[in-house]
Design a protein around this motif. Structure first.
Motif, PDB file in Angstrom:
ATOM      1  N   GLY A  92       4.771  42.865  -0.235  1.00  5.66           N
ATOM      2  CA  GLY A  92       4.645  44.293  -0.505  1.00  5.66           C
ATOM      3  C   GLY A  92       3.977  44.587  -1.830  1.00  5.66           C
ATOM      4  N   GLY A  93       4.608  45.441  -2.635  1.00  2.00           N
ATOM      5  CA  GLY A  93       4.046  45.837  -3.915  1.00  2.00           C
ATOM      6  C   GLY A  93       4.562  45.032  -5.081  1.00  2.00           C
ATOM      7  N   ALA A  94       5.120  43.836  -4.814  1.00  2.00           N
ATOM      8  CA  ALA A  94       5.757  43.063  -5.891  1.00  2.00           C
ATOM      9  C   ALA A  94       5.330  41.607  -5.895  1.00  2.00           C
ATOM     10  CB  ALA A  94       7.279  43.165  -5.767  1.00  2.00           C
ATOM     11  N   GLY A  95       4.107  41.326  -5.479  1.00  2.00           N
ATOM     12  CA  GLY A  95       3.646  39.940  -5.418  1.00  2.00           C
ATOM     13  C   GLY A  95       3.759  39.216  -6.744  1.00  2.00           C
ATOM     14  N   TYR A  96       3.238  39.817  -7.815  1.00  2.00           N
ATOM     15  CA  TYR A  96       3.329  39.185  -9.132  1.00  2.00           C
ATOM     16  C   TYR A  96       4.772  39.091  -9.603  1.00  2.00           C
ATOM     17  CZ  TYR A  96      -1.685  38.951 -10.127  1.00  2.00           C
ATOM     18  OH  TYR A  96      -3.019  38.625 -10.116  1.00  2.00           O
ATOM     19  N   THR A  97       5.568  40.085  -9.272  1.00  2.00           N
ATOM     20  CA  THR A  97       6.951  40.136  -9.749  1.00  2.00           C
ATOM     21  C   THR A  97       7.783  38.975  -9.232  1.00  2.00           C
ATOM     22  OG1 THR A  97       6.827  42.543  -9.906  1.00  2.00           O
ATOM     23  CG2 THR A  97       9.030  41.572  -9.827  1.00  2.00           C
ATOM     24  N   VAL A  98       7.553  38.543  -8.010  1.00  2.14           N
ATOM     25  CA  VAL A  98       8.386  37.494  -7.416  1.00  2.14           C
ATOM     26  C   VAL A  98       7.645  36.179  -7.206  1.00  2.14           C
ATOM     27  CG1 VAL A  98       9.797  39.223  -6.240  1.00  2.14           C
ATOM     28  CG2 VAL A  98       7.876  38.168  -5.024  1.00  2.14           C
ATOM     29  N   ALA A  99       6.359  36.114  -7.544  1.00  2.00           N
ATOM     30  CA  ALA A  99       5.531  34.959  -7.186  1.00  2.00           C
ATOM     31  C   ALA A  99       6.115  33.636  -7.653  1.00  2.00           C
ATOM     32  CB  ALA A  99       4.116  35.137  -7.735  1.00  2.00           C
ATOM     33  N   TRP A 100       6.450  33.539  -8.924  1.00  2.00           N
ATOM     34  CA  TRP A 100       6.961  32.268  -9.440  1.00  2.00           C
ATOM     35  C   TRP A 100       8.350  31.954  -8.884  1.00  2.00           C
ATOM     36  CZ3 TRP A 100       4.456  28.355 -10.957  1.00  2.00           C
ATOM     37  CH2 TRP A 100       3.266  28.471 -11.686  1.00  2.00           C
ATOM     38  N   GLY A 101       9.163  32.967  -8.658  1.00  3.01           N
ATOM     39  CA  GLY A 101      10.479  32.718  -8.062  1.00  3.01           C
ATOM     40  C   GLY A 101      10.352  32.103  -6.687  1.00  3.01           C
ATOM     41  N   CYS A 102       9.458  32.683  -5.863  1.00  4.47           N
ATOM     42  CA  CYS A 102       9.210  32.124  -4.531  1.00  4.47           C
ATOM     43  C   CYS A 102       8.618  30.726  -4.632  1.00  4.47           C
ATOM     44  CB  CYS A 102       8.259  33.029  -3.753  1.00  4.47           C
ATOM     45  SG  CYS A 102       8.952  34.616  -3.264  1.00  4.47           S
ATOM     46  N   ALA A 103       7.656  30.551  -5.513  1.00  3.02           N
ATOM     47  CA  ALA A 103       6.960  29.267  -5.621  1.00  3.02           C
ATOM     48  C   ALA A 103       7.902  28.144  -6.037  1.00  3.02           C
ATOM     49  CB  ALA A 103       5.813  29.390  -6.614  1.00  3.02           C
ATOM     50  N   LEU A 104       8.736  28.392  -7.026  1.00  2.00           N
ATOM     51  CA  LEU A 104       9.639  27.350  -7.511  1.00  2.00           C
ATOM     52  C   LEU A 104      10.738  27.047  -6.494  1.00  2.00           C
ATOM     53  CD1 LEU A 104       9.821  28.512 -11.221  1.00  2.00           C
ATOM     54  CD2 LEU A 104       8.628  26.496 -10.324  1.00  2.00           C
ATOM     55  N   GLU A 105      11.223  28.076  -5.803  1.00  2.00           N
ATOM     56  CA  GLU A 105      12.213  27.837  -4.751  1.00  2.00           C
ATOM     57  C   GLU A 105      11.586  27.078  -3.586  1.00  2.00           C
ATOM     58  OE1 GLU A 105      15.017  30.663  -1.999  1.00  2.00           O
ATOM     59  OE2 GLU A 105      15.096  30.973  -4.173  1.00  2.00           O
ATOM     60  N   LEU A 106      10.342  27.421  -3.264  1.00  2.00           N
ATOM     61  CA  LEU A 106       9.606  26.707  -2.231  1.00  2.00           C
ATOM     62  C   LEU A 106       9.463  25.234  -2.590  1.00  2.00           C
ATOM     63  CD1 LEU A 106       7.419  26.339   0.069  1.00  2.00           C
ATOM     64  CD2 LEU A 106       5.774  27.223  -1.584  1.00  2.00           C
ATOM     65  N   ALA A 107       9.065  24.955  -3.824  1.00  2.00           N
ATOM     66  CA  ALA A 107       8.886  23.567  -4.259  1.00  2.00           C
ATOM     67  C   ALA A 107      10.192  22.785  -4.179  1.00  2.00           C
ATOM     68  CB  ALA A 107       8.331  23.539  -5.676  1.00  2.00           C
ATOM     69  N   ASN A 108      11.294  23.418  -4.562  1.00  2.00           N
ATOM     70  CA  ASN A 108      12.595  22.746  -4.466  1.00  2.00           C
ATOM     71  C   ASN A 108      12.953  22.444  -3.014  1.00  2.00           C
ATOM     72  OD1 ASN A 108      13.162  22.616  -7.214  1.00  2.00           O
ATOM     73  ND2 ASN A 108      14.108  24.640  -7.248  1.00  2.00           N
ATOM     74  N   GLU A 109      12.655  23.392  -2.118  1.00  2.00           N
ATOM     75  CA  GLU A 109      12.950  23.172  -0.705  1.00  2.00           C
ATOM     76  C   GLU A 109      12.096  22.041  -0.144  1.00  2.00           C
ATOM     77  OE1 GLU A 109      13.794  25.772   3.336  1.00  2.00           O
ATOM     78  OE2 GLU A 109      13.649  26.704   1.359  1.00  2.00           O
ATOM     79  N   PHE A 110      10.848  21.964  -0.554  1.00  2.00           N
ATOM     80  CA  PHE A 110       9.988  20.877  -0.106  1.00  2.00           C
ATOM     81  C   PHE A 110      10.504  19.535  -0.604  1.00  2.00           C
ATOM     82  CE2 PHE A 110       5.619  22.048   1.616  1.00  2.00           C
ATOM     83  CZ  PHE A 110       6.087  23.180   2.244  1.00  2.00           C
ATOM     84  N   LYS A 111      10.967  19.485  -1.841  1.00  2.00           N
ATOM     85  CA  LYS A 111      11.504  18.229  -2.362  1.00  2.00           C
ATOM     86  C   LYS A 111      12.725  17.779  -1.568  1.00  2.00           C
ATOM     87  CE  LYS A 111      11.883  19.337  -6.758  1.00  2.00           C
ATOM     88  NZ  LYS A 111      12.168  19.162  -8.216  1.00  2.00           N
ATOM     89  N   GLU A 112      13.574  18.730  -1.206  1.00  2.00           N
ATOM     90  CA  GLU A 112      14.783  18.392  -0.446  1.00  2.00           C
ATOM     91  C   GLU A 112      14.472  17.987   0.986  1.00  2.00           C
ATOM     92  OE1 GLU A 112      17.445  21.670  -0.690  1.00  2.00           O
ATOM     93  OE2 GLU A 112      17.656  21.557  -2.871  1.00  2.00           O
ATOM     94  N   VAL A 113      13.662  18.788   1.664  1.00  2.00           N
ATOM     95  CA  VAL A 113      13.388  18.566   3.089  1.00  2.00           C
ATOM     96  C   VAL A 113      12.436  17.410   3.307  1.00  2.00           C
ATOM     97  CG1 VAL A 113      12.394  19.586   5.169  1.00  2.00           C
ATOM     98  CG2 VAL A 113      13.873  20.963   3.706  1.00  2.00           C
ATOM     99  N   ILE A 114      11.396  17.301   2.469  1.00  2.00           N
ATOM    100  CA  ILE A 114      10.330  16.340   2.725  1.00  2.00           C
ATOM    101  C   ILE A 114      10.522  15.041   1.951  1.00  2.00           C
ATOM    102  CG2 ILE A 114       7.826  15.972   2.553  1.00  2.00           C
ATOM    103  CD1 ILE A 114       7.586  19.087   2.786  1.00  2.00           C
ATOM    104  N   LEU A 115      10.893  15.183   0.671  1.00  2.00           N
ATOM    105  CA  LEU A 115      11.044  13.987  -0.164  1.00  2.00           C
ATOM    106  C   LEU A 115      12.477  13.503  -0.232  1.00  2.00           C
ATOM    107  CD1 LEU A 115       8.653  14.934  -3.111  1.00  2.00           C
ATOM    108  CD2 LEU A 115       8.101  13.783  -0.966  1.00  2.00           C
ATOM    109  N   GLY A 116      13.407  14.303   0.252  1.00  2.00           N
ATOM    110  CA  GLY A 116      14.812  13.906   0.228  1.00  2.00           C
ATOM    111  C   GLY A 116      15.400  13.827  -1.150  1.00  2.00           C
ATOM    112  N   LYS A 117      14.924  14.678  -2.070  1.00  2.00           N
ATOM    113  CA  LYS A 117      15.416  14.653  -3.453  1.00  2.00           C
ATOM    114  C   LYS A 117      16.269  15.878  -3.743  1.00  2.00           C
ATOM    115  CE  LYS A 117      11.493  12.034  -5.293  1.00  2.00           C
ATOM    116  NZ  LYS A 117      10.416  12.006  -6.295  1.00  2.00           N
TER     117      LYS A 117
END
Length: 318
Positions: free
Chosen positions: A293-318
């Motif tokens: 919506g109208g908050a891409g910059y506002t939440v971008a890093w929050g989404c990105a860092l949570e995404l990266a953590n989920e990838f580490k857990e699901v894909i790398l098993g960390k």
């Protein structure tokens, strides 16, 4: 999949770039496919002040906004185009302003009557991050490339095409996801803004009236005056009537200084009933991160860092 630590991000706006860099920081080799470079994206057009506007669900988006706030606050010490500014936000019901609880203690306060623009009854003042896209996006691209990332122009029409890529895929295509995902919930919210010579007036926003969004954002070299928030409006051309409405609303707030307009900019925000942030149920190698919506910059890093953590857990098993 040949390399489980290989990831492909689709899209080079603020959501795509932050997702790509967060994945690099998590140990992934990342490439970006994009239909157009960052300077042609919606992210290059916007005012980009930190404020959770027109985005759901609040329990998640407020958390993402808080994470982003801390990241930008740290980046303001060294990143091009990132600074902390005093910003006034109008409100109708203080109980609805849950985003304030995500700020560092003592950051936000009630505006005094003398600080409120003409006609504004209530407002909160807080020190918040301001990102200037013409400076910040190139900074992110340079950082991504220096970390070994690659960017390639390429278009996609279906999820099946994304699934054929030999990598984990992050779909950050914004409004483009409507066609790619056949997402009926995703729709445009048209924004028109005016870029003007810098005004000597404190930055503020009044999002309390649907269809009459008003704001003034002072940047290092110019000011951004907005705006519009029209749902399901696909018009990407300048509307002179909207320009007059924007200037009239600014004048109604008691701003007597006549802005010298440098440019009129129109963009379509990708709005959804809720941000799509999940692995695809039918294509398990694809993760969706769009509809901010109208908050891409506002939440971008929050989404990105949570995404990266989920990838580490699901894909790398960390």
């Amino acid at each position: 999949m040949n390399n489980p630590k290989s990831a492909t991000v689709i899209g080079s706006g603020i959501i795509g770039l932050t997702s790509a860099i967060a994945l690099q920081e998590a140990g992934f080799e990342v490439r970006i496919f994009t239909k157009e470079l960052f300077d042609k994206s919606l992210s290059h057009k916007v005012g980009a002040v930190w404020f959770p506007y027109s985005i759901e669900p609040k329990e998640k988006t407020d958390r993402w906004a808080a994470i982003s706030y801390k990241r930008y606050q740290e980046e303001s010490k060294y990143a091009k185009g990132v600074s902390m500014i005093s910003f006034l936000n109008a409100y109708s019901d203080l109980q609805e302003e849950k985003w304030v609880n995500q700020l560092p203690h003592g950051t936000a306060r009630e505006a005094t009557p003398t600080e409120l623009p003409k006609g504004m009854e209530n407002g909160l003042i807080a020190d918040v991050p301001l990102t200037e896209p013409p400076l910040y996006l190139p900074f992110l691209v340079e950082r991504f490339l220096e970390s070994g990332g690659k960017i390639e122009l390429r278009t996609f029409s279906t999820l099946g095409e994304l699934d054929e890529l030999e990598a984990w895929v992050v779909n950050c295509t914004g409004l483009g996801a409507k066609a790619i995902c056949q997402d009926e919930d995703l729709h445009p919210m048209r924004g028109q803004i005016l870029r003007a010579e810098k005004l000597e007036i404190p930055s503020f926003a009044d999002p309390t009236r649907k269809g009459a969004l008003s704001y003034l954002i002072n940047r290092s070299e110019d000011s951004v005056i907005g705006g519009t928030d029209y749902d399901d409006d696909w018009n990407e051309q300048e509307d002179p009537e909207d320009t007059m409405k924007i200037l009239d609303r600014l004048k109604n707030f008691g701003v007597n200084q006549k802005p010298k307009i440098l440019e009129t900019i129109v963009g379509l925000r990708p709005k959804r009933s809720a941000v799509r942030f999940e692995f695809d149920p039918n294509y398990p190698s694809i993760f969706h991160n769009y509809g901010h919506g109208g908050a891409g910059y506002t939440v971008a890093w929050g989404c990105a860092l949570e995404l990266a953590n989920e990838f580490k857990e699901v894909i790398l098993g960390k």
